[in-house]
Design an enzyme around this catalytic site. Sequence first.
Site, PDB file in Angstrom:
ATOM      1  N   GLY A 121     -32.557   5.781 -11.454  1.00  0.00           N
ATOM      2  CA  GLY A 121     -33.895   5.277 -11.725  1.00  0.00           C
ATOM      3  C   GLY A 121     -34.445   4.333 -10.667  1.00  0.00           C
ATOM      4  N   LEU A 124     -34.246   6.822  -5.778  1.00  0.00           N
ATOM      5  CA  LEU A 124     -33.429   7.521  -4.782  1.00  0.00           C
ATOM      6  C   LEU A 124     -33.050   8.915  -5.277  1.00  0.00           C
ATOM      7  CD1 LEU A 124     -31.150   4.601  -3.494  1.00  0.00           C
ATOM      8  CD2 LEU A 124     -33.280   5.460  -2.539  1.00  0.00           C
ATOM      9  N   SER A 126     -31.669  10.236  -8.256  1.00  0.00           N
ATOM     10  CA  SER A 126     -30.435  10.643  -8.939  1.00  0.00           C
ATOM     11  C   SER A 126     -30.708  11.893  -9.771  1.00  0.00           C
ATOM     12  CB  SER A 126     -29.927   9.511  -9.836  1.00  0.00           C
ATOM     13  OG  SER A 126     -30.773   9.309 -10.936  1.00  0.00           O
ATOM     14  N   SER A 127     -31.953  12.099 -10.161  1.00  0.00           N
ATOM     15  CA  SER A 127     -32.268  13.266 -11.004  1.00  0.00           C
ATOM     16  C   SER A 127     -32.111  14.567 -10.216  1.00  0.00           C
ATOM     17  CB  SER A 127     -33.665  13.153 -11.610  1.00  0.00           C
ATOM     18  OG  SER A 127     -34.655  13.050 -10.611  1.00  0.00           O
ATOM     19  N   ASP A 172     -37.761  16.169  -3.592  1.00  0.00           N
ATOM     20  CA  ASP A 172     -36.459  15.618  -3.984  1.00  0.00           C
ATOM     21  C   ASP A 172     -35.360  16.673  -3.936  1.00  0.00           C
ATOM     22  OD1 ASP A 172     -38.150  13.576  -4.507  1.00  0.00           O
ATOM     23  OD2 ASP A 172     -37.735  13.439  -6.660  1.00  0.00           O
ATOM     24  N   TYR A 222     -50.093   7.613 -11.768  1.00  0.00           N
ATOM     25  CA  TYR A 222     -49.664   8.765 -10.953  1.00  0.00           C
ATOM     26  C   TYR A 222     -50.493   9.998 -11.339  1.00  0.00           C
ATOM     27  CZ  TYR A 222     -46.561  12.418  -9.063  1.00  0.00           C
ATOM     28  OH  TYR A 222     -46.053  13.506  -8.391  1.00  0.00           O
TER      29      TYR A 222
END
Length: 387
Positions: A121, A124, A126-127, A172, A222
């Site tokens: 979270g 970076l 992680s998902s 990502d 967003y």
Amino acid sequence: MKTGKLKKRFTEIFGRGREPEVYRAPGRVNLIGEHTDYNDGLVLPIAIDLSTYGLFRTTDKDKIRVYSENLNKMEEIDPANISRRRDDWTDYVRGVLSGLESRAGTISGFDFYLNSEIPVGSGLSSSAALELVTAVGAIRTLNLAELEDLDLVKLCQKAENDFVGANTGIMDQYASYLGRAGAALLIDTSEPSHRPVKLELEGYELLVIDTTVSHTHGNNEYNRRRRECETAIDEINEKFEKDELRSLSEIASEELSAILPRLEQKLANRVEHVVRENERVEEAANCFRQGRIKEVGELFYASHSSLRDLYEVSSPELDFLIEFARAEGIPGARMTGGGFGGSTIHLVPEGQTDDYLERAVGEFENEFDITPGGFPVSPSDGAKFQN
Ligand code: ADP
Ligand code: MG
């Protein structure tokens, strides 16, 4: 992380048997190109040297057991019912497996151990690392059909968009899968396609400082920015009596002087940010290739100012860290990620990272009474079979 230790933990959790296979998928940080990905623009991420590790062992049982060391939680997934959403962390795993089931073959039972060194979270990603380690590991251990690189990237993005419900661009998953040691990826998200950009850091290191703050209005804002960009496209097509502009990234910077005065100020600002940010990404890629770090740094600062003033997605905590960077006299720093909290990236002279971080943490604590996180990062390879 040491493979031996991970295997030992696997055995503690799931019991003795055949050796599990070890896979890893890295997190990522975007060097420059913010809020351009959903505008079909350019981004410049690196895969980082912090990864999520996934250990796999097939079983003859009709169930998937998945354990997350980070959450200290074991969950079960029924292979006959993979696509049932649970609204918890296993949705990332389910989303990927369910995509693979329809594209690459039958998902049978296996034991799956997860351990991530990526702070969860913090922006970076992680998902994406979780998605990629699931995909790469499942394909190889379950003998599924190989997918083209981009197909696999899109499958993982789809898991996050449609299954988890996070409306993110393709960056990502792209970086976590196709990242390269020593290089960034210059991704044109309109195709999408990419070129590796060798990073000549010339005596500088990349340092991420995480504000650890996440402003709750971030999600709404967003989505609002995405809508504003769509409105701007409609208005430009209407005012210039054409119907051919599909994305803001198609606008050349020479066209801005004609377009901006005819838009309401806020929309004009959004458009200007996207068009100039794309330009900055291209310039930064060139400068990185040639080791012109001072110029990269100026582009970082310019990107941050534009995100703060024109796109209005920064926060006091992010701005504080960028002002700190300027006061310290380092070549450049900027917020990275969607904004409203999250992380910043700094270009720090080699050997000074520890001192710099310590001072940043101290001043940040004095100002906000919050301890930020710090992670030196270097460009690394994408998701891989490890042993
Ligand atoms: P980021 O991708 O920036 O770290 P996200 O909110 O997109 O933040 O993703 C974080 C979520 O991903 C976590 O809340 C959790 O559901 C899931 N996740 C990531 N890594 C792990 C892990 N090692 N174990 C379990 N869940 C994880
Ligand atoms: Mg994420």
